[in-house]
Design a protein around this motif. Structure first.
Motif, short mmCIF file in Angstrom:
data_model
loop_
_atom_site.label_atom_id
_atom_site.label_comp_id
_atom_site.label_asym_id
_atom_site.label_seq_id
_atom_site.Cartn_x
_atom_site.Cartn_y
_atom_site.Cartn_z
N SER A 1 65.55 42.49 62.43
CA SER A 1 65.07 41.99 63.72
C SER A 1 63.94 40.99 63.52
O SER A 1 63.83 40.01 64.27
CB SER A 1 64.62 43.15 64.62
OG SER A 1 63.60 43.91 64.02
N GLU A 2 63.11 41.17 62.48
CA GLU A 2 62.06 40.20 62.19
C GLU A 2 62.66 38.86 61.76
O GLU A 2 62.18 37.79 62.14
CB GLU A 2 61.13 40.74 61.10
CG GLU A 2 60.18 41.82 61.59
CD GLU A 2 59.33 42.39 60.47
OE1 GLU A 2 59.63 42.10 59.29
OE2 GLU A 2 58.38 43.13 60.76
N GLN A 3 63.70 38.93 60.93
CA GLN A 3 64.37 37.70 60.49
C GLN A 3 64.98 36.95 61.67
O GLN A 3 64.84 35.72 61.79
CB GLN A 3 65.44 38.03 59.45
CG GLN A 3 64.89 38.48 58.11
CD GLN A 3 65.97 38.99 57.18
OE1 GLN A 3 67.17 38.79 57.41
NE2 GLN A 3 65.56 39.67 56.13
N PHE A 4 65.66 37.68 62.55
CA PHE A 4 66.29 37.03 63.71
C PHE A 4 65.23 36.52 64.68
O PHE A 4 65.40 35.45 65.29
CB PHE A 4 67.25 37.99 64.41
CG PHE A 4 68.55 38.18 63.69
CD1 PHE A 4 69.38 37.10 63.43
CD2 PHE A 4 68.96 39.43 63.28
CE1 PHE A 4 70.58 37.25 62.77
CE2 PHE A 4 70.16 39.61 62.61
CZ PHE A 4 70.98 38.52 62.36
N ALA A 5 64.13 37.26 64.83
CA ALA A 5 63.06 36.82 65.72
C ALA A 5 62.46 35.50 65.22
O ALA A 5 62.17 34.59 66.00
CB ALA A 5 61.98 37.89 65.83
N ASP A 6 62.28 35.41 63.91
CA ASP A 6 61.77 34.17 63.33
C ASP A 6 62.75 33.02 63.55
O ASP A 6 62.36 31.90 63.87
CB ASP A 6 61.52 34.37 61.82
CG ASP A 6 60.92 33.15 61.16
OD1 ASP A 6 59.83 32.73 61.56
OD2 ASP A 6 61.56 32.60 60.24
#
Length: 444
Positions: free
Chosen positions: A318-323
């Motif tokens: 989710s952090e990767q997609f949020a970035d």
């Protein structure tokens, strides 16, 4: 515009350089200018993160010589040549040498923008593929992709390191979406064959005749590839969906294995997807082939058996997609953490990736819940739960670890900020980090 891509503008005329640079900068491109080809060559290396626009007629090293130098360094670098009126033969020669395209003076700025867009997209794809190939040849990087601290994942990493150094053929099985192809890459990357060819063939992607030719030949005159057994010689041949091999192709594969002798010149890694179906790879393969391939065997754990790895993976994804989408990652409540841990995950990690991306998109819109993403379509929209109950203590500890991990990550390892947000004294935080294997250095 392609994010992160540069455009190098090479022209001995200052007015032309500035004009092109200003126009492209207005379109959002990051530009840099050079008054000569010699100056540009000091900067433009094989992995230059962008494209080149160069005049052909320049004093000293002209555009054609410059182009040949660039193509000798990196033949995939897109170079757009600027030609004078009537220099079409020279432009054609530039295309033959390797130019991406050419602009004829006086050129239309919109045409330049369109070419820049196409060229930067092309360059981005090339560099991404190049980075992926490097990553897939780097065993340490691949092992980092096998995220998780569960006993099942610890065993898997140990098995990969052990079997990677061994010389026999390998059978990899497990449910769909568990990462079997990634493990095949890792086996190759950590073993003695790491610097040699890695050839992957999907046996289910061809009919019998085409698969026979792709594996064993003879290839047609117009084919640029060698048969897979020749292409992979000395390296690793990976056969995805090995159960799709017909009896006759299994016999030919067995003959190929026998002809190699011991130790095998080419290692075969077979991947089977039959574990969750009624049949197994042992049922689908002739006995002699099965036992040769399964002498070394890795069975990947399903996601539902990996405990708190589910929350760790969800957080990272989710952090990767949020970035990627330019927003904040969704915050996971205790109830949602329990739902993530309880879901059966029939699609395993592949399904978790999909859920994490959709959760980020929902969060960006300010609507939806993680629970809604875990509901089935055919059970009156009730949350899907496993029948494998876990003690309450496991759920609490998994959520607590995720909460500390997320907070440490958000505050980049600032102990004071984490203590303040979670209302924890220093000693308690230190004890919990030690308990969950979290180290401050990982977040700095």
């Amino acid at each position: 515009m392609t994010k992160g891509m540069k455009i190098a503008i090479v022209d001995d005329e200052q007015d032309m350089r500035q004009s092109i640079s200003q126009w492209l900068a207005l379109s959002g491109y990051d530009t840099e200018t050079f008054a000569s080809a010699e100056d540009a060559l000091k900067v433009l290396g094989p992995d230059y993160p962008g494209i080149v626009i160069s005049d052909i007629k320049m004093p000293g090293m002209d555009g054609m010589q410059f182009l040949k130098k660039l193509m000798g360094s990196d033949s995939t670098l897109p170079v757009i040549m600027i030609t004078g009126h009537g220099d079409v033969p020279m432009a054609v020669e530039a295309m033959r040498v390797g130019a991406f395209d050419f602009l004829e003076k006086p050129f239309n700025p919109d045409r330049m923008n369109e070419l820049a867009r196409k060229a930067t997209n092309n360059r981005r794809l090339t560099l991404d593929n190049r980075a992926l190939r490097r990553e897939l040849s780097d065993g340490s990087q691949l092992m980092k992709k096998l995220i998780g601290t569960s006993p099942a994942m610890e065993r898997l990493r140990e098995d990969i390191l052990d079997l990677g150094q061994a010389d026999g053929h390998v059978l990899i099985d497990g449910e769909t979406g568990t990462g079997k192809t990634l493990v095949a890459h890792a086996l190759h990357a950590v073993g003695a064959r790491a610097g040699r060819k890695f050839v992957l063939i999907s046996c289910a992607a061809y009919d019998e005749d085409k698969l026979a030719k792709r594996l064993f030949g003879p290839m047609m005159p117009e084919d640029s590839q060698l048969p897979a057994v020749e292409e992979a010689r000395g390296g690793t041949l990976v056969l995805e969906d090995v159960e799709a091999l017909t009896d006759s192709l299994q016999a030919r594969l067995m003959s190929f294995i026998n002809e190699q002798g011991t130790p095998a010149e080419t290692r075969i890694v077979a991947i089977s997807n039959l574990q969750e179906q009624d049949r197994t790879s042992e049922d689908a393969l002739r006995p002699d082939l099965f036992y040769r391939l399964a002498a070394l065997r890795i069975t990947l754990p399903p996601l539902r058996q990996r405990g708190e790895d589910i929350l760790t993976l969800f957080t990272r994804l989710s952090e990767q997609f949020a970035d990627e989408y330019g927003c904040d990652a969704p915050k996971v409540s205790a109830q949602e953490a329990a739902q993530l841990l309880q879901a059966p995950w029939p699609g395993n990690v592949r399904q978790l990736i999909n859920v994490a991306e959709r959760a980020v998109l929902q969060s960006r819109r300010g609507s939806g819940t993680i629970a809604s993403l875990l509901m089935t379509d055919n059970e009156e929209m009730q949350p899907v739960m496993t029948t494998e109950g876990k003690p309450l203590k496991e759920y609490v500890e998994a959520f607590e670890r995720m909460l500390i991990d997320n907070t440490m990550r958000r505050h980049k390892g600032s102990i004071a900020a984490v203590m303040d947000e979670l209302c924890l004294p220093r000693r308690t935080l230190n004890e919990k980090m030690a308990k969950y294997g979290l180290q401050r250095s990982d977040y700095l």
